[in-house]
Design an enzyme around this catalytic site. Structure first.
Site, PDB file in Angstrom:
ATOM      1  N   ASN A  91     -63.624  21.246  22.255  1.00 48.77           N
ATOM      2  CA  ASN A  91     -62.905  20.275  21.668  1.00 48.77           C
ATOM      3  C   ASN A  91     -62.313  20.923  20.169  1.00 48.77           C
ATOM      4  OD1 ASN A  91     -62.031  17.350  20.954  1.00 48.77           O
ATOM      5  ND2 ASN A  91     -63.717  17.860  19.663  1.00 48.77           N
ATOM      6  N   SER A 143     -53.453  20.590  25.174  1.00 46.36           N
ATOM      7  CA  SER A 143     -52.602  19.340  24.490  1.00 46.36           C
ATOM      8  C   SER A 143     -51.328  19.530  25.602  1.00 46.36           C
ATOM      9  CB  SER A 143     -52.213  19.825  22.992  1.00 46.36           C
ATOM     10  OG  SER A 143     -51.172  19.059  22.814  1.00 46.36           O
ATOM     11  N   TYR A 156     -50.022  26.345  17.486  1.00 50.32           N
ATOM     12  CA  TYR A 156     -50.766  25.312  18.005  1.00 50.32           C
ATOM     13  C   TYR A 156     -50.335  25.062  19.587  1.00 50.32           C
ATOM     14  CZ  TYR A 156     -52.643  20.615  18.960  1.00 50.32           C
ATOM     15  OH  TYR A 156     -53.551  19.554  19.357  1.00 50.32           O
ATOM     16  N   ALA A 158     -49.011  27.543  21.320  1.00 53.09           N
ATOM     17  CA  ALA A 158     -49.475  28.981  21.813  1.00 53.09           C
ATOM     18  C   ALA A 158     -50.847  28.718  22.205  1.00 53.09           C
ATOM     19  CB  ALA A 158     -48.898  30.250  21.036  1.00 53.09           C
ATOM     20  N   LYS A 160     -52.697  26.095  22.500  1.00 57.29           N
ATOM     21  CA  LYS A 160     -53.187  25.358  23.733  1.00 57.29           C
ATOM     22  C   LYS A 160     -52.577  25.662  25.079  1.00 57.29           C
ATOM     23  CE  LYS A 160     -55.357  22.154  21.077  1.00 57.29           C
ATOM     24  NZ  LYS A 160     -56.684  22.162  21.122  1.00 57.29           N
ATOM     25  N   ILE A 189     -52.472  11.305  20.555  1.00 58.01           N
ATOM     26  CA  ILE A 189     -53.988  10.238  20.461  1.00 58.01           C
ATOM     27  C   ILE A 189     -53.961   9.877  19.080  1.00 58.01           C
ATOM     28  CG2 ILE A 189     -56.185  10.001  21.135  1.00 58.01           C
ATOM     29  CD1 ILE A 189     -54.314  10.775  23.618  1.00 58.01           C
TER      30      ILE A 189
HETATM   31  P1  NDP Z   1     -59.775  15.633  14.425  1.00 52.72           P
HETATM   32  O1  NDP Z   1     -59.204  16.359  13.394  1.00 52.72           O
HETATM   33  O2  NDP Z   1     -59.825  14.248  14.178  1.00 52.72           O
HETATM   34  O3  NDP Z   1     -61.121  16.438  14.879  1.00 52.72           O
HETATM   35  C1  NDP Z   1     -61.372  17.554  15.058  1.00 52.72           C
HETATM   36  C2  NDP Z   1     -63.043  18.066  14.616  1.00 52.72           C
HETATM   37  O4  NDP Z   1     -63.023  19.504  14.813  1.00 52.72           O
HETATM   38  C3  NDP Z   1     -63.261  17.801  13.147  1.00 52.72           C
HETATM   39  O5  NDP Z   1     -64.552  17.112  13.230  1.00 52.72           O
HETATM   40  C4  NDP Z   1     -63.306  18.885  12.520  1.00 52.72           C
HETATM   41  O6  NDP Z   1     -64.233  19.058  11.377  1.00 52.72           O
HETATM   42  C5  NDP Z   1     -63.636  19.725  13.731  1.00 52.72           C
HETATM   43  N1  NDP Z   1     -63.272  21.227  13.410  1.00 52.72           N
HETATM   44  C6  NDP Z   1     -62.427  21.892  12.771  1.00 52.72           C
HETATM   45  N2  NDP Z   1     -62.325  23.157  12.671  1.00 52.72           N
HETATM   46  C7  NDP Z   1     -63.475  23.477  13.147  1.00 52.72           C
HETATM   47  C8  NDP Z   1     -64.302  24.781  13.554  1.00 52.72           C
HETATM   48  N3  NDP Z   1     -63.599  25.964  13.153  1.00 52.72           N
HETATM   49  N4  NDP Z   1     -65.479  24.644  13.993  1.00 52.72           N
HETATM   50  C9  NDP Z   1     -66.143  23.694  14.354  1.00 52.72           C
HETATM   51  N5  NDP Z   1     -65.553  22.212  14.364  1.00 52.72           N
HETATM   52  C10 NDP Z   1     -64.389  22.247  13.621  1.00 52.72           C
HETATM   53  O7  NDP Z   1     -58.964  16.007  15.722  1.00 52.72           O
HETATM   54  P2  NDP Z   1     -58.780  15.135  17.291  1.00 52.72           P
HETATM   55  O8  NDP Z   1     -60.199  14.712  17.486  1.00 52.72           O
HETATM   56  O9  NDP Z   1     -57.635  14.564  17.052  1.00 52.72           O
HETATM   57  O10 NDP Z   1     -58.869  16.472  18.095  1.00 52.72           O
HETATM   58  C11 NDP Z   1     -59.653  16.927  18.994  1.00 52.72           C
HETATM   59  C12 NDP Z   1     -59.186  17.961  20.023  1.00 52.72           C
HETATM   60  O11 NDP Z   1     -58.070  17.397  20.688  1.00 52.72           O
HETATM   61  C13 NDP Z   1     -58.463  19.045  19.243  1.00 52.72           C
HETATM   62  O12 NDP Z   1     -58.843  20.302  20.216  1.00 52.72           O
HETATM   63  C14 NDP Z   1     -57.034  18.731  19.428  1.00 52.72           C
HETATM   64  O13 NDP Z   1     -56.043  19.908  19.211  1.00 52.72           O
HETATM   65  C15 NDP Z   1     -56.898  17.890  20.471  1.00 52.72           C
HETATM   66  N6  NDP Z   1     -55.689  17.265  20.717  1.00 52.72           N
HETATM   67  C16 NDP Z   1     -55.685  16.131  20.188  1.00 52.72           C
HETATM   68  C17 NDP Z   1     -54.417  15.458  20.106  1.00 52.72           C
HETATM   69  C18 NDP Z   1     -54.295  14.164  19.165  1.00 52.72           C
HETATM   70  O14 NDP Z   1     -52.974  13.655  19.376  1.00 52.72           O
HETATM   71  N7  NDP Z   1     -55.016  13.687  18.307  1.00 52.72           N
HETATM   72  C19 NDP Z   1     -53.473  15.559  21.135  1.00 52.72           C
HETATM   73  C20 NDP Z   1     -53.755  16.771  21.844  1.00 52.72           C
HETATM   74  C21 NDP Z   1     -54.828  17.454  21.677  1.00 52.72           C
HETATM   75  P3  NDP Z   1     -63.920  18.820   9.929  1.00 52.72           P
HETATM   76  O15 NDP Z   1     -63.610  17.289   9.872  1.00 52.72           O
HETATM   77  O16 NDP Z   1     -64.968  19.414   9.253  1.00 52.72           O
HETATM   78  O17 NDP Z   1     -62.416  19.628   9.812  1.00 52.72           O
END
Ligand code: NDP
Length: 248
Positions: A91, A143, A156, A158, A160, A189
């Site tokens: 995730n 995504s 992003y 690319a 995904k 989301i």
């Molecule tokens: P958030 O930014 O709310 O949460 C992402 C989490 O990932 C955070 O806790 C962050 O930690 C952690 N994180 C970031 N980099 C790393 C890393 N290198 N190693 C471990 N953890 C890491 O994002 P979302 O919940 O919105 O997104 C979750 C997934 O869903 C992602 O893959 C995103 O691309 C995908 N997605 C989201 C959409 C949306 O509309 N929200 C749409 C489509 C896909 P920290 O807080 O420390 O940065």
């Protein structure tokens, strides 16, 4: 019986947002949950306590999902402490949106490493355990922009899109040993990631979504629950859009 009773799941980047919600829902359904994120925080400590209070095992491991070496250490730790992994949710993700003329190699690398290399890292790290078990469900969070593209998100989208190819390859490579691999393609989301966007951008998205609302972390978590559970026992290699119909 709960849907994930006696199953152990690991979710990367789960301290907040969609990952956090998946962890909560999985625990509600009886799963033991291992949470990873970049670093321990108030939010991750609170989540671990919340999940343990539901009566399941829960641990947090600080791990940069982009690190191949750390992923192997995490897998060793899980083998020693939990003995198996039934569900892996890749995730962790970040955005660094810029038009191509402004996008730097660092912007490209950071996004590809965190969103795509991480999926390779954790799948590789846990593949041998799942192969020995002859069972497992791998869920990769892609995504819709990986399927349709988006201006300002070349890095992003690319990464995904790469997840989609990887998911289908793993389906073919690991399927004969009972391991399923699927992707979820969320649309817009509401999470901390999308809170940075302006109200105007949000409204433009909403107008184009047939369900006329943005999605919630729970909308995505419920799809993940289906893919994690035996309800999806004959589903593999799929990319399930969770986007209110936006992609049509
Ligand atoms: P958030 O930014 O709310 O949460 C992402 C989490 O990932 C955070 O806790 C962050 O930690 C952690 N994180 C970031 N980099 C790393 C890393 N290198 N190693 C471990 N953890 C890491 O994002 P979302 O919940 O919105 O997104 C979750 C997934 O869903 C992602 O893959 C995103 O691309 C995908 N997605 C989201 C959409 C949306 O509309 N929200 C749409 C489509 C896909 P920290 O807080 O420390 O940065």
């Amino acid at each position: 019986m709960k849907l994930l009773e006696n199953k152990t799941a690991l979710i990367t980047g789960a301290a907040r947002g969609i990952g956090r919600c998946i962890a909560q829902l999985f625990a509600d359904e009886g799963a033991n949950v291992i949470i990873t994120d970049l670093r321990e925080s108030e939010s991750s400590v609170e989540l671990v306590n919340e999940l343990r209070a539901k009566g399941v095992r829960c641990d947090f491991l600080a791990a940069d999902a982009a690190s191949t070496e750390r992923a192997m250490e995490v897998a060793d730790w899980v083998a020693k402490n939990y003995g198996r992994l039934d569900v892996l949710v890749n995730n962790a993700g970040i955005t660094r949106d810029k038009l191509i003329l402004r996008m730097t190699a660092d912007d490209w690398n950071a996004v590809v490493e965190t969103n795509l290399r991480s999926v390779f890292n954790y799948t590789k790290a846990f593949a041998s355990m799942m192969l020995k078990q002859r069972a497992g469900s791998i869920i990769n969070i892609s995504s819709i922009v990986g399927l349709i593209g988006n201006a300002g998100q070349a890095n992003y989208s690319a990464a995904k899109a790469g997840i989609v190819g990887f998911t289908r390859s793993m389906t073919k490579e690991l399927g004969s040993r009972g391991i399923r691999c699927n992707a979820i393609a969320p649309g817009f989301i509401e999470t901390p990631m999308t809170k940075q966007l302006s109200e105007e951008t949000r409204q433009t998205w909403v107008e184009n979504i047939p369900l006329h609302r943005v999605g919630t972390d729970k909308d995505v978590a419920r799809v993940a629950l289906f893919l994690a559970s035996d309800l999806s026992g004959y589903v593999s290699g799929q990319v399930i859009a969770c986007d209110g119909g936006l992609m049509l």
